[in-house]
Design a protein around this motif. Structure first.
Motif, mmCIF file in Angstrom:
data_model
loop_
_atom_site.group_PDB
_atom_site.id
_atom_site.type_symbol
_atom_site.label_atom_id
_atom_site.label_comp_id
_atom_site.label_asym_id
_atom_site.label_seq_id
_atom_site.Cartn_x
_atom_site.Cartn_y
_atom_site.Cartn_z
ATOM 1 N N LEU A 80 0.822 -1.207 0.000
ATOM 2 C CA LEU A 80 0.000 0.000 0.000
ATOM 3 C C LEU A 80 0.856 1.257 0.000
ATOM 4 O O LEU A 80 0.523 2.255 -0.654
ATOM 5 C CB LEU A 80 -0.931 0.001 1.220
ATOM 6 C CG LEU A 80 -2.059 -1.036 1.211
ATOM 7 C CD1 LEU A 80 -2.714 -1.122 2.594
ATOM 8 C CD2 LEU A 80 -3.107 -0.688 0.156
ATOM 9 N N PRO B 45 -10.791 3.661 0.106
ATOM 10 C CA PRO B 45 -11.073 4.918 -0.609
ATOM 11 C C PRO B 45 -12.380 5.580 -0.179
ATOM 12 O O PRO B 45 -12.534 6.788 -0.332
ATOM 13 C CB PRO B 45 -11.158 4.476 -2.081
ATOM 14 C CG PRO B 45 -10.510 3.145 -2.140
ATOM 15 C CD PRO B 45 -10.674 2.516 -0.808
ATOM 16 N N SER C 175 -5.668 5.267 3.614
ATOM 17 C CA SER C 175 -6.448 5.941 2.567
ATOM 18 C C SER C 175 -6.447 5.140 1.274
ATOM 19 O O SER C 175 -7.416 5.173 0.508
ATOM 20 C CB SER C 175 -5.904 7.350 2.312
ATOM 21 O OG SER C 175 -4.667 7.319 1.616
ATOM 22 N N GLU C 176 -5.363 4.409 1.023
ATOM 23 C CA GLU C 176 -5.293 3.562 -0.168
ATOM 24 C C GLU C 176 -6.146 2.305 -0.010
ATOM 25 O O GLU C 176 -6.768 1.835 -0.953
ATOM 26 C CB GLU C 176 -3.839 3.165 -0.450
ATOM 27 C CG GLU C 176 -2.955 4.319 -0.895
ATOM 28 C CD GLU C 176 -3.394 4.886 -2.241
ATOM 29 O OE1 GLU C 176 -3.738 4.087 -3.142
ATOM 30 O OE2 GLU C 176 -3.418 6.116 -2.376
ATOM 31 N N GLY D 299 -10.868 7.407 2.708
ATOM 32 C CA GLY D 299 -9.707 8.199 2.327
ATOM 33 C C GLY D 299 -9.040 8.728 3.577
ATOM 34 O O GLY D 299 -8.483 7.978 4.381
ATOM 35 N N GLU E 36 -3.045 13.501 0.217
ATOM 36 C CA GLU E 36 -1.723 13.774 0.778
ATOM 37 C C GLU E 36 -1.667 15.161 1.401
ATOM 38 O O GLU E 36 -1.114 15.341 2.491
ATOM 39 C CB GLU E 36 -0.657 13.644 -0.314
ATOM 40 C CG GLU E 36 0.758 13.841 0.220
ATOM 41 C CD GLU E 36 1.802 13.493 -0.815
ATOM 42 O OE1 GLU E 36 2.841 12.950 -0.436
ATOM 43 O OE2 GLU E 36 1.571 13.773 -2.010
ATOM 44 N N ARG F 229 -1.640 7.368 5.146
ATOM 45 C CA ARG F 229 -1.618 7.257 3.682
ATOM 46 C C ARG F 229 -1.964 5.839 3.245
ATOM 47 O O ARG F 229 -2.726 5.639 2.294
ATOM 48 C CB ARG F 229 -0.227 7.659 3.164
ATOM 49 C CG ARG F 229 -0.128 7.697 1.644
ATOM 50 C CD ARG F 229 1.112 8.442 1.215
ATOM 51 N NE ARG F 229 2.330 7.735 1.557
ATOM 52 C CZ ARG F 229 2.889 6.808 0.782
ATOM 53 N NH1 ARG F 229 2.325 6.448 -0.357
ATOM 54 N NH2 ARG F 229 4.015 6.228 1.146
ATOM 55 N N ARG G 11 2.046 2.485 -3.398
ATOM 56 C CA ARG G 11 1.098 3.146 -4.297
ATOM 57 C C ARG G 11 1.273 4.664 -4.226
ATOM 58 O O ARG G 11 1.765 5.200 -3.234
ATOM 59 C CB ARG G 11 -0.345 2.792 -3.916
ATOM 60 C CG ARG G 11 -0.703 1.331 -4.098
ATOM 61 C CD ARG G 11 -2.178 1.136 -3.787
ATOM 62 N NE ARG G 11 -2.576 -0.263 -3.841
ATOM 63 C CZ ARG G 11 -3.797 -0.697 -3.564
ATOM 64 N NH1 ARG G 11 -4.754 0.167 -3.231
ATOM 65 N NH2 ARG G 11 -4.078 -1.985 -3.640
ATOM 66 N N THR G 12 0.834 5.324 -5.264
ATOM 67 C CA THR G 12 0.905 6.780 -5.298
ATOM 68 C C THR G 12 -0.359 7.362 -4.693
ATOM 69 O O THR G 12 -1.470 7.104 -5.171
ATOM 70 C CB THR G 12 1.058 7.288 -6.741
ATOM 71 O OG1 THR G 12 2.241 6.723 -7.304
ATOM 72 C CG2 THR G 12 1.151 8.807 -6.769
ATOM 73 N N CYS G 13 -0.192 8.126 -3.642
ATOM 74 C CA CYS G 13 -1.324 8.724 -2.948
ATOM 75 C C CYS G 13 -1.850 9.918 -3.751
ATOM 76 O O CYS G 13 -1.065 10.653 -4.369
ATOM 77 C CB CYS G 13 -0.881 9.187 -1.560
ATOM 78 S SG CYS G 13 -2.172 9.882 -0.536
ATOM 79 N N SER G 14 -3.157 10.107 -3.749
ATOM 80 C CA SER G 14 -3.712 11.259 -4.462
ATOM 81 C C SER G 14 -3.213 12.549 -3.822
ATOM 82 O O SER G 14 -3.021 12.633 -2.609
ATOM 83 C CB SER G 14 -5.237 11.224 -4.431
ATOM 84 O OG SER G 14 -5.730 11.601 -3.165
#
Length: 341
Positions: A109, A159, A155-156, A162, A119, A152, A112-115
């Motif tokens: 997790l 969703p 949140s992944e 979040g 963030e 973070r 992954r790229t957090c929105s």
């Protein structure tokens, strides 16, 4: 996790004092006793003996607590030793099992790229989360980084939630005692397993129900206070929103909050209402002397001064709260406005 028979007998023997009543309103476990007059806690056993007893219990917690349900409540209410919370909290939350079954998930997790939006919200909040605690005082210290990573990752995973304000305080308490991965799975256990996420999803349904429930409990247990607050147009939402969304970790003494988390992890969310009632009871005279804005400001600021043992003992005196909550929740209408509560 099956305990050998001789070990189970040892667990039973820890509480084989039949002369002492099973009174949950005033704690009576062997480890310590609190003197309400002096405000001093007297330890009956040495620290080493306490730790040894606790480690024996925690090593077979499921079995021991099943055999000793009343005693398990009593010892948790008296407080888990500071150095054993890292071991105890995941067990009480059931997060130890989640961790074992989901090896590598947390790291995945984090990759992954957090929105950008989530963030930004997390980074904004961690700067003002427990700023006086040693874990979070300086920018980019280990505590803040761990807090950021856990929030973070959650949140992944979820969703629908979040990130929402209030979660950082709940998570910060976990990070103070647990490593990142342990804190993450305790957070998952609470928000998803116990559905505390309803405090944070759109519409905040569990927050609304908590405000409604507390309003009715206050009317039942302290009608004179309830009447005074209504006369002053002070709605429970005005002073108690942070109580529920942070599980009493906002603007509270750290020792008291740790003790509250001990109990909530074991007994559940309902005990938070005992804490809320205890706070109002302790300050009932001060509340009755004040008017609208002063009441709200008082209740939002004075909680940091609360004495840990006094609050816990007072909270335990509200013995029938759980039964009352069950009845009150049947009366709850999700469409009800806050000012109708």
């Amino acid at each position: 996790k099956n305990a050998p028979l001789e070990q189970m007998d040892f667990f039973k023997s820890l509480f084989n004092n039949n002369d002492e009543p099973k009174d949950l309103s005033i704690t009576k476990y062997k480890f310590s006793t609190y003197d309400e007059t002096t405000g001093i806690t007297h330890t009956r056993d040495s620290d080493d003996q306490q730790s040894s007893n606790w480690r024996n219990i925690l090593s077979n917690w499921d079995m021991w607590s099943m055999i000793n349900p009343i005693e398990s409540i009593i010892i948790i209410r008296e407080g888990i030793p500071e150095d054993l919370r890292q071991e105890a909290w995941p067990i009480l939350a059931g997060a130890d099992l989640l961790l074992d079954k989901n090896a590598g998930v947390y790291d995945a997790l984090l990759r992954r790229t957090c929105s950008a939006e989530v963030e930004e919200l997390i980074l904004k909040d961690i700067k003002r989360t427990m700023p006086k605690h040693k874990h979070f005082k300086l920018k980019n210290v280990d505590g803040q980084l761990s807090l950021y990573n856990v929030l973070r990752a959650y949140s992944e995973m979820d969703p629908e939630v979040g990130y929402c304000q209030g979660m950082s305080f709940l998570c910060a308490m976990l990070v103070c005692y647990l490593n990142e991965e342990e804190a993450f799975w305790v957070l998952v256990s609470l928000l998803k397993g116990r559905n505390y996420k309803q405090l944070y999803v759109v519409g905040f349904p569990k927050l609304k129900m908590s405000v409604f429930t507390f309003s009715r409990l206050l009317h039942s247990y302290m009608p004179h206070i309830s009447t005074h607050l209504k006369e002053q147009n002070v709605q429970p939402l005005f002073y108690s929103a942070e109580w529920w969304t942070t599980l009493f970790s906002y603007n509270m003494g750290f020792e008291l909050t740790s003790r509250i988390y001990d109990i909530v992890l074991h007994e559940g969310y309902e005990f938070l209402f005992n804490i809320g009632l205890a706070i109002i009871k302790i300050y009932e005279d001060e509340i009755l002397e004040r008017e609208f804005e002063d009441i709200i400001l008082f209740l939002k600021s004075v909680t940091f001064e609360l004495k840990t043992e006094k609050v816990i003992i007072e909270a335990c005196r509200f013995e029938s709260v759980r039964e009352s909550i069950a009845l009150i929740e049947k009366m709850y209408d999700p469409g009800m406005a806050y000012d109708e509560m």
